[in-house]
Scaffold this motif. Structure first.
Motif, mmCIF file in Angstrom:
data_model
loop_
_atom_site.group_PDB
_atom_site.id
_atom_site.type_symbol
_atom_site.label_atom_id
_atom_site.label_comp_id
_atom_site.label_asym_id
_atom_site.label_seq_id
_atom_site.Cartn_x
_atom_site.Cartn_y
_atom_site.Cartn_z
ATOM 1 N N UNK A 1 0.962 -1.114 -0.039
ATOM 2 C CA UNK A 1 0.149 0.045 -0.074
ATOM 3 C C UNK A 1 0.846 1.333 -0.102
ATOM 4 N N UNK A 2 0.423 2.141 -0.720
ATOM 5 C CA UNK A 2 1.346 3.125 -1.028
ATOM 6 C C UNK A 2 0.770 4.548 0.288
ATOM 7 N N UNK A 3 1.714 4.815 1.242
ATOM 8 C CA UNK A 3 1.145 5.703 2.055
ATOM 9 C C UNK A 3 0.238 5.262 2.829
ATOM 10 N N UNK A 4 0.003 5.696 3.926
ATOM 11 C CA UNK A 4 -0.784 5.309 5.046
ATOM 12 C C UNK A 4 -2.248 6.213 4.772
ATOM 13 N N UNK A 5 -3.467 5.571 4.681
ATOM 14 C CA UNK A 5 -4.508 6.572 4.401
ATOM 15 C C UNK A 5 -4.651 7.297 5.752
ATOM 16 N N UNK A 6 -5.165 8.618 5.846
ATOM 17 C CA UNK A 6 -5.285 9.408 6.930
ATOM 18 C C UNK A 6 -6.603 9.006 7.496
ATOM 19 N N UNK A 7 -7.571 8.692 6.704
ATOM 20 C CA UNK A 7 -9.009 8.506 6.995
ATOM 21 C C UNK A 7 -9.209 6.854 7.254
ATOM 22 N N UNK A 8 -9.922 6.684 8.400
ATOM 23 C CA UNK A 8 -10.334 5.345 8.705
ATOM 24 C C UNK A 8 -11.199 4.803 7.585
ATOM 25 N N UNK A 9 -12.189 5.536 6.755
ATOM 26 C CA UNK A 9 -13.118 5.135 5.850
ATOM 27 C C UNK A 9 -12.458 4.669 4.641
ATOM 28 N N UNK A 10 -11.169 5.215 4.354
ATOM 29 C CA UNK A 10 -10.349 4.613 3.220
ATOM 30 C C UNK A 10 -10.029 3.570 3.634
ATOM 31 N N UNK A 11 -9.413 3.126 4.763
ATOM 32 C CA UNK A 11 -8.966 2.020 5.277
ATOM 33 C C UNK A 11 -9.877 0.953 5.224
ATOM 34 N N UNK A 12 -10.986 0.937 5.894
ATOM 35 C CA UNK A 12 -12.107 0.036 5.441
ATOM 36 C C UNK A 12 -12.301 -0.293 4.299
ATOM 37 N N UNK A 13 -12.510 0.728 3.344
ATOM 38 C CA UNK A 13 -13.009 0.561 2.114
ATOM 39 C C UNK A 13 -11.896 -0.323 1.224
ATOM 40 N N UNK A 14 -10.576 0.005 1.579
ATOM 41 C CA UNK A 14 -9.542 -0.983 0.893
ATOM 42 C C UNK A 14 -9.383 -2.355 1.425
ATOM 43 N N UNK A 15 -9.886 -2.356 2.782
ATOM 44 C CA UNK A 15 -10.166 -3.763 3.223
ATOM 45 C C UNK A 15 -11.160 -4.511 2.540
ATOM 46 N N UNK A 16 -12.207 -4.036 2.619
ATOM 47 C CA UNK A 16 -13.465 -4.438 1.903
ATOM 48 C C UNK A 16 -13.190 -4.979 0.434
ATOM 49 N N UNK A 17 -12.199 -4.206 -0.128
ATOM 50 C CA UNK A 17 -11.706 -4.656 -1.606
ATOM 51 C C UNK A 17 -10.604 -5.575 -1.703
ATOM 52 N N UNK A 18 -10.351 -5.867 -0.402
ATOM 53 C CA UNK A 18 -9.534 -7.160 -0.272
ATOM 54 C C UNK A 18 -7.749 -6.767 0.098
ATOM 55 N N UNK A 19 -7.612 -5.855 0.373
ATOM 56 C CA UNK A 19 -6.495 -5.273 0.924
ATOM 57 C C UNK A 19 -5.974 -5.719 2.350
ATOM 58 N N UNK A 20 -5.330 -6.849 2.454
ATOM 59 C CA UNK A 20 -5.083 -7.368 4.071
ATOM 60 C C UNK A 20 -4.284 -6.444 4.754
ATOM 61 N N UNK A 21 -3.448 -5.687 4.363
ATOM 62 C CA UNK A 21 -2.533 -4.731 4.789
ATOM 63 C C UNK A 21 -3.351 -3.487 5.580
ATOM 64 N N UNK A 22 -4.432 -3.303 4.775
ATOM 65 C CA UNK A 22 -5.327 -2.426 5.427
ATOM 66 C C UNK A 22 -6.194 -2.816 6.721
ATOM 67 N N UNK A 23 -6.119 -4.117 6.786
ATOM 68 C CA UNK A 23 -6.856 -4.634 8.030
ATOM 69 C C UNK A 23 -5.674 -4.494 9.224
ATOM 70 N N UNK A 24 -4.468 -4.874 8.539
ATOM 71 C CA UNK A 24 -3.413 -4.584 9.884
ATOM 72 C C UNK A 24 -3.498 -3.244 10.119
ATOM 73 N N UNK A 25 -3.518 -2.489 9.291
ATOM 74 C CA UNK A 25 -3.385 -0.978 9.687
ATOM 75 C C UNK A 25 -4.636 -0.486 10.693
ATOM 76 N N UNK A 26 -5.939 -1.113 10.277
ATOM 77 C CA UNK A 26 -6.834 -0.857 11.086
ATOM 78 C C UNK A 26 -6.729 -1.253 12.695
#
Length: 109
Positions: A1-26
């Motif tokens: 993932x390039x850069x850490x999203x600042x918004x929680x909503x962006x992280x969950x959206x990425x996780x919903x799309x299958x980005x496992x790293x987004x879950x780890x960041x959450x």
């Protein structure tokens, strides 16, 4: 993932799309605050840790139930709070269930 999203909503959206790293960041972002929240509700750090794990398991298995009509943090804290309330109710019931079945205990019902 390039850069850490600042918004929680962006992280969950990425996780919903299958980005496992987004879950780890959450998890990394919410682990401490959620643990403190659960400790205050339950009063038992070991039990709060169990509920924290269950909260993240629920997030994992129900990730698609989040809709961006509320803040993601509100949704996640609601999940954790509901788990804690359910456990507190179960503990209260276990304390009040009569073991010997005396008449006095039945009058409490």
């Amino acid at each position: 993932m390039t850069g850490v999203p600042t918004r929680d909503e962006e992280l969950i959206r990425r996780f919903q799309q299958g980005d496992q790293e987004a879950f780890d960041l959450i998890v990394a972002r919410f682990k401490g605050p959620l643990f403190g929240f659960l400790c205050r509700m339950i009063g038992d750090p070991a039990f709060a840790e169990d509920l924290l794990q269950e909260t993240f398991l629920r997030l994992w298995t129900n990730k698609h139930s989040y809709r961006e009509i509320a803040k993601f943090s509100t949704w996640l804290y609601t999940v954790a709070g509901n788990l804690a309330k359910t456990e507190l109710r179960k503990q209260k019931l276990r304390r009040w269930i009569p073991i010997g079945g005396s008449d006095e205990e039945h009058q409490l019902e």
